[in-house]
Design a protein around this motif. Structure first.
Motif, PDB file in Angstrom:
ATOM      1  N   GLY A  40       0.815  -1.210   0.000  1.00 14.03           N
ATOM      2  CA  GLY A  40       0.000   0.000   0.000  1.00 14.03           C
ATOM      3  C   GLY A  40       0.847   1.258   0.000  1.00 14.03           C
ATOM      4  O   GLY A  40       0.469   2.273  -0.598  1.00 14.03           O
ATOM      5  N   ASP A  41       2.008   1.229   0.679  1.00 17.72           N
ATOM      6  CA  ASP A  41       2.928   2.365   0.642  1.00 17.72           C
ATOM      7  C   ASP A  41       3.394   2.640  -0.778  1.00 17.72           C
ATOM      8  O   ASP A  41       3.467   3.794  -1.224  1.00 17.72           O
ATOM      9  CB  ASP A  41       4.149   2.093   1.529  1.00 17.72           C
ATOM     10  N   ASP A  42       3.720   1.572  -1.504  1.00 13.92           N
ATOM     11  CA  ASP A  42       4.209   1.728  -2.877  1.00 13.92           C
ATOM     12  C   ASP A  42       3.096   2.208  -3.807  1.00 13.92           C
ATOM     13  O   ASP A  42       3.340   2.998  -4.727  1.00 13.92           O
ATOM     14  CB  ASP A  42       4.784   0.394  -3.375  1.00 13.92           C
ATOM     15  N   VAL A  43       1.874   1.732  -3.558  1.00 13.97           N
ATOM     16  CA  VAL A  43       0.746   2.184  -4.361  1.00 13.97           C
ATOM     17  C   VAL A  43       0.517   3.672  -4.136  1.00 13.97           C
ATOM     18  O   VAL A  43       0.312   4.441  -5.087  1.00 13.97           O
ATOM     19  CB  VAL A  43      -0.528   1.381  -4.014  1.00 13.97           C
ATOM     20  N   LYS A  44       0.577   4.106  -2.877  1.00 14.61           N
ATOM     21  CA  LYS A  44       0.381   5.526  -2.579  1.00 14.61           C
ATOM     22  C   LYS A  44       1.466   6.369  -3.248  1.00 14.61           C
ATOM     23  O   LYS A  44       1.170   7.434  -3.817  1.00 14.61           O
ATOM     24  CB  LYS A  44       0.392   5.764  -1.073  1.00 14.61           C
ATOM     25  N   PHE A  45       2.703   5.918  -3.201  1.00 15.21           N
ATOM     26  CA  PHE A  45       3.781   6.672  -3.829  1.00 15.21           C
ATOM     27  C   PHE A  45       3.555   6.755  -5.334  1.00 15.21           C
ATOM     28  O   PHE A  45       3.735   7.813  -5.952  1.00 15.21           O
ATOM     29  CB  PHE A  45       5.129   6.020  -3.530  1.00 15.21           C
ATOM     30  N   ALA A  46       3.130   5.638  -5.944  1.00 11.07           N
ATOM     31  CA  ALA A  46       2.854   5.637  -7.384  1.00 11.07           C
ATOM     32  C   ALA A  46       1.689   6.562  -7.710  1.00 11.07           C
ATOM     33  O   ALA A  46       1.670   7.202  -8.767  1.00 11.07           O
ATOM     34  CB  ALA A  46       2.556   4.214  -7.858  1.00 11.07           C
ATOM     35  N   GLU A  47       0.703   6.652  -6.798  1.00  6.24           N
ATOM     36  CA  GLU A  47      -0.411   7.583  -6.996  1.00  6.24           C
ATOM     37  C   GLU A  47       0.102   9.028  -7.036  1.00  6.24           C
ATOM     38  O   GLU A  47      -0.329   9.833  -7.865  1.00  6.24           O
ATOM     39  CB  GLU A  47      -1.431   7.432  -5.861  1.00  6.24           C
ATOM     40  N   VAL A  48       1.021   9.365  -6.121  1.00  6.27           N
ATOM     41  CA  VAL A  48       1.574  10.719  -6.095  1.00  6.27           C
ATOM     42  C   VAL A  48       2.332  11.001  -7.384  1.00  6.27           C
ATOM     43  O   VAL A  48       2.198  12.072  -7.991  1.00  6.27           O
ATOM     44  CB  VAL A  48       2.501  10.905  -4.882  1.00  6.27           C
ATOM     45  N   VAL A  49       3.132  10.029  -7.826  1.00  6.86           N
ATOM     46  CA  VAL A  49       3.869  10.187  -9.077  1.00  6.86           C
ATOM     47  C   VAL A  49       2.901  10.342 -10.249  1.00  6.86           C
ATOM     48  O   VAL A  49       3.093  11.191 -11.130  1.00  6.86           O
ATOM     49  CB  VAL A  49       4.809   8.988  -9.309  1.00  6.86           C
ATOM     50  N   GLY A  50       1.841   9.528 -10.267  1.00 10.32           N
ATOM     51  CA  GLY A  50       0.858   9.626 -11.332  1.00 10.32           C
ATOM     52  C   GLY A  50       0.167  10.976 -11.356  1.00 10.32           C
ATOM     53  O   GLY A  50      -0.082  11.543 -12.422  1.00 10.32           O
ATOM     54  N   SER A  51      -0.138  11.528 -10.179  1.00 14.52           N
ATOM     55  CA  SER A  51      -0.764  12.852 -10.108  1.00 14.52           C
ATOM     56  C   SER A  51       0.161  13.915 -10.665  1.00 14.52           C
ATOM     57  O   SER A  51      -0.272  14.851 -11.344  1.00 14.52           O
ATOM     58  CB  SER A  51      -1.131  13.179  -8.662  1.00 14.52           C
ATOM     59  N   LEU A  52       1.470  13.764 -10.387  1.00 12.25           N
ATOM     60  CA  LEU A  52       2.435  14.736 -10.896  1.00 12.25           C
ATOM     61  C   LEU A  52       2.530  14.661 -12.417  1.00 12.25           C
ATOM     62  O   LEU A  52       2.534  15.688 -13.105  1.00 12.25           O
ATOM     63  CB  LEU A  52       3.804  14.489 -10.260  1.00 12.25           C
ATOM     64  N   ILE A  53       2.588  13.450 -12.954  1.00 12.53           N
ATOM     65  CA  ILE A  53       2.634  13.289 -14.410  1.00 12.53           C
ATOM     66  C   ILE A  53       1.384  13.906 -15.037  1.00 12.53           C
ATOM     67  O   ILE A  53       1.452  14.654 -16.016  1.00 12.53           O
ATOM     68  CB  ILE A  53       2.720  11.802 -14.807  1.00 12.53           C
ATOM     69  N   SER A  54       0.218  13.587 -14.459  1.00 13.04           N
ATOM     70  CA  SER A  54      -1.037  14.105 -14.992  1.00 13.04           C
ATOM     71  C   SER A  54      -1.054  15.626 -14.979  1.00 13.04           C
ATOM     72  O   SER A  54      -1.460  16.263 -15.951  1.00 13.04           O
ATOM     73  CB  SER A  54      -2.220  13.562 -14.174  1.00 13.04           C
ATOM     74  N   GLY A  55      -0.586  16.197 -13.862  1.00 12.40           N
ATOM     75  CA  GLY A  55      -0.573  17.650 -13.753  1.00 12.40           C
ATOM     76  C   GLY A  55       0.343  18.303 -14.766  1.00 12.40           C
ATOM     77  O   GLY A  55      -0.005  19.304 -15.395  1.00 12.40           O
ATOM     78  N   ILE A  56       1.537  17.739 -14.946  1.00  8.47           N
ATOM     79  CA  ILE A  56       2.505  18.303 -15.883  1.00  8.47           C
ATOM     80  C   ILE A  56       1.979  18.204 -17.310  1.00  8.47           C
ATOM     81  O   ILE A  56       2.024  19.173 -18.078  1.00  8.47           O
ATOM     82  CB  ILE A  56       3.861  17.586 -15.751  1.00  8.47           C
ATOM     83  N   ARG A  57       1.463  17.043 -17.684  1.00 11.82           N
ATOM     84  CA  ARG A  57       0.961  16.888 -19.048  1.00 11.82           C
ATOM     85  C   ARG A  57      -0.311  17.709 -19.270  1.00 11.82           C
ATOM     86  O   ARG A  57      -0.541  18.218 -20.364  1.00 11.82           O
ATOM     87  CB  ARG A  57       0.687  15.412 -19.374  1.00 11.82           C
ATOM     88  N   GLN A  58      -1.148  17.849 -18.234  1.00 10.51           N
ATOM     89  CA  GLN A  58      -2.347  18.664 -18.383  1.00 10.51           C
ATOM     90  C   GLN A  58      -1.970  20.125 -18.590  1.00 10.51           C
ATOM     91  O   GLN A  58      -2.547  20.819 -19.431  1.00 10.51           O
ATOM     92  CB  GLN A  58      -3.231  18.524 -17.133  1.00 10.51           C
ATOM     93  N   THR A  59      -0.977  20.595 -17.828  1.00  9.37           N
ATOM     94  CA  THR A  59      -0.514  21.973 -17.994  1.00  9.37           C
ATOM     95  C   THR A  59       0.054  22.183 -19.391  1.00  9.37           C
ATOM     96  O   THR A  59      -0.233  23.180 -20.061  1.00  9.37           O
ATOM     97  CB  THR A  59       0.562  22.302 -16.945  1.00  9.37           C
ATOM     98  N   SER A  60       0.871  21.220 -19.835  1.00 15.37           N
ATOM     99  CA  SER A  60       1.433  21.306 -21.184  1.00 15.37           C
ATOM    100  C   SER A  60       0.328  21.269 -22.236  1.00 15.37           C
ATOM    101  O   SER A  60       0.365  21.997 -23.231  1.00 15.37           O
ATOM    102  CB  SER A  60       2.408  20.155 -21.420  1.00 15.37           C
ATOM    103  N   HIS A  61      -0.675  20.444 -21.989  1.00 19.00           N
ATOM    104  CA  HIS A  61      -1.810  20.332 -22.911  1.00 19.00           C
ATOM    105  C   HIS A  61      -2.542  21.666 -23.016  1.00 19.00           C
ATOM    106  O   HIS A  61      -2.884  22.127 -24.111  1.00 19.00           O
ATOM    107  CB  HIS A  61      -2.747  19.234 -22.406  1.00 19.00           C
ATOM    108  N   PHE A  62      -2.793  22.295 -21.867  1.00 20.84           N
ATOM    109  CA  PHE A  62      -3.467  23.588 -21.859  1.00 20.84           C
ATOM    110  C   PHE A  62      -2.631  24.646 -22.566  1.00 20.84           C
ATOM    111  O   PHE A  62      -3.150  25.481 -23.296  1.00 20.84           O
ATOM    112  CB  PHE A  62      -3.750  24.030 -20.426  1.00 20.84           C
ATOM    113  N   GLN A  63      -1.298  24.630 -22.325  1.00 13.04           N
ATOM    114  CA  GLN A  63      -0.427  25.609 -22.960  1.00 13.04           C
ATOM    115  C   GLN A  63      -0.445  25.454 -24.475  1.00 13.04           C
ATOM    116  O   GLN A  63      -0.510  26.443 -25.213  1.00 13.04           O
ATOM    117  CB  GLN A  63       1.001  25.470 -22.426  1.00 13.04           C
TER     118      GLN A  63
END
Length: 543
Positions: free
Chosen positions: A213-236
């Protein structure tokens, strides 16, 4: 708990005892599936908090430094392998899956994704054989929009041949939740044998799931960061693309709103303008062996027009070779400088006239200085139209549709017959005259003047319309005076009433270089100064 068989790519394991199934979704012979709600994971504390925080602190710099998606996925996979000691492989995948489950659905679809592509794959041991990615696990996670863990045991019933070869006994999948990462997921697989002090967990799957569960949570945080970066790039990228068609003031007003919503076609009051370059056919014939040079000249001349469309809050609607179309009044209503004015409906008309006058003057100046071979003809019409994203299933574009659009195009064509730069319909002329009649323009010369050229019936339309010339001053000897404008309009009134002899005498008073009078004089002379039988006072311009 739901019972269902695992697919061929999912290793099998024994079920977890019922007393330990706190977050277990399902257990079937050979596989245990557990789902992690995102809100629950956010509340969960890391076991090794200090180490995780150190990794997370470096993560933004590691990810943000990526120059493209390929490098981003490489860095993310490497970070996940470092952060997950028992992981043997990490994959970033993209899949097309059925629609997400609704609240009333009891279980996810057993359908496999129609297409699943591994965007990037990384493993702990160089040269190691690539593990297969469970399509069922990916589908389940994407459908549920939750992280899902699969557990199995390699020693059960003597072990499973393919799981022993791959040396994995668990895998989890984390969906990425953003428009820019639709269908993306992080897939991590590994073995408890790789984690330190994990061998004692061989017979305790519930404890293993809790550790993972610790590893899943860490992967969730990483996934949120990827999503945020690509969403920002997408909007730009979308913002940059829209800047070619929308004025900055329009984009600022719409920032934060869903483009899919405000791009939907709707009916509104518009001012539509068509601008065509005069002399294109002649120039293209002369420069047939230098087409790239011709393209540069056309682009520069049209650039003068599009710049003034955007500067006045308009939208670039379309291009047709050597012509451009713009419109005002959508997706937001423009406002005049005086917020208390009762002429707010005229704002888009004034904006279109400003753009036309400035563009005509700019193109004319470039022509006089020898920087271009083109002059321009501009038609403006105002009224109700549909604007937005219009097209077919194969191709769409942001444009306007309706009779007013056709009228603007026809008026642009009439500029050739009358030999003028800008023509507009009665609705546009009336709105402009009302704006010019405000107090702020009574103490100084008006920036614009209008001349009614006549009543015409354009090609493809049965109802005649009054057309007006926007007199754009050039500062030269061929600028019309107020008395000359009055003389033409009086001549037109006589012409429309059928008094062609009087109209002929009055029109002859105008200077030789004034082209619109020639249209009337030519018709008068063709009929020997006598109006034909059934004369309606309308000039017909068939196709």
């Amino acid at each position: 708990i739901e019972e269902r068989a695992a697919d061929a790519s999912t290793p099998r394991a024994g079920p977890i005892p019922p007393s330990q199934r706190s977050d277990m979704v399902g257990s079937a012979e050979g596989v245990t599936e557990m789902a992690f709600d995102a809100s629950v994971l956010r509340e969960r504390d890391f076991r090794d908090t200090r180490r995780r925080i150190q990794l997370l602190a470096r993560l933004p710099d590691i990810v943000a430094g990526s120059v493209d998606d390929e490098e981003l996925l490489v860095r993310v996979s490497d970070t996940l392998l470092r952060a997950t000691p028992s992981a043997s492989a990490v994959a970033i995948v993209r899949a097309n899956v059925p629609e997400p489950m609704g609240a009333g659905d009891e279980k996810p679809s057993n359908e496999h994704p129609s297409k699943m592509k591994v965007l990037h794959y990384d493993c702990r041991e160089n040269g190691a054989q690539q593990h297969s990615v469970s399509s069922r696990l990916v589908t389940t996670a994407l459908q549920r929009r939750e992280s899902v863990l699969h557990l199995w045991e390699t020693e059960r019933n003597g072990g499973i041949e393919f799981t022993a070869a791959e040396n994995v006994d668990w895998a989890f999948c984390v969906p990425l939740r953003s428009e820019a990462c639709a269908g993306w997921a992080i897939y991590v697989a590994g073995s408890r044998a790789l984690g330190s002090n994990w061998k004692e967990l061989a017979d305790d799957s519930a404890t293993l799931a809790d550790r993972l569960g610790d590893d899943v949570k860490f992967a969730e945080v990483v996934g949120s960061l990827i999503s945020g970066i690509r969403q920002t790039s997408h909007f730009q990228q979308r913002h940059l693309a829209m800047r070619r068609f929308f004025a900055p003031v329009v984009l600022d007003a719409l920032s934060g709103q869903d483009p899919q919503s405000w791009l939907q076609p709707r009916q509104c009051d518009l001012s539509v303008m068509f601008c065509d370059l005069r002399g294109f056919s002649r120039t293209s014939e002369m420069q047939s062996d230098q087409l790239l040079l011709l393209l540069e000249q056309v682009s520069a001349a049209l650039g003068v027009m599009t710049r003034h469309i955007l500067d006045t809050g308009g939208v670039i609607g379309d291009f047709h070779g050597d012509a451009a179309m713009g419109f005002w009044g959508w997706p937001i209503e423009l406002q005049l400088s005086d917020p208390h004015s009762d002429l707010s409906a005229s704002a888009h008309v004034v904006a279109s006239v400003l753009a036309a006058a400035r563009a005509a003057a700019g193109i004319r100046m470039d022509y006089a200085m020898g920087q271009t071979e083109f002059r321009c003809g501009i038609g403006i019409a105002s009224g109700s139209a549909v604007a937005g994203r219009i097209g077919t299933v194969d191709q769409v574009k942001v444009t306007a549709f309706g009779p007013v659009v056709n009228l603007a195009s026809r008026l642009e064509g009439l500029t050739k017959h009358f030999g003028v730069e800008v023509l507009m319909d009665h609705a546009s002329a009336s709105a402009l005259q009302a704006w010019l009649g405000q107090d702020e323009f009574t103490e100084e010369p008006s920036p614009f003047r209008l001349r009614k050229l006549g009543r015409v019936r354009v090609a493809g339309m049965k109802i005649p319309v009054d057309v007006y010339q926007l007199v754009v001053p050039s500062g030269g000897t061929q600028d019309l005076t107020d008395s000359q404008i009055d003389a033409y309009e009086q001549g037109w009134d006589e012409f429309a009433k059928g008094d062609w002899d009087s109209a002929y005498q009055r029109l002859l008073e105008l200077p030789a270089w004034d082209r619109p009078k020639d249209v009337l004089l030519r018709l008068i002379l063709q009929h020997h100064r006598i109006a034909p039988s059934g004369w309606e006072g309308v000039l017909d311009f068939p196709k």
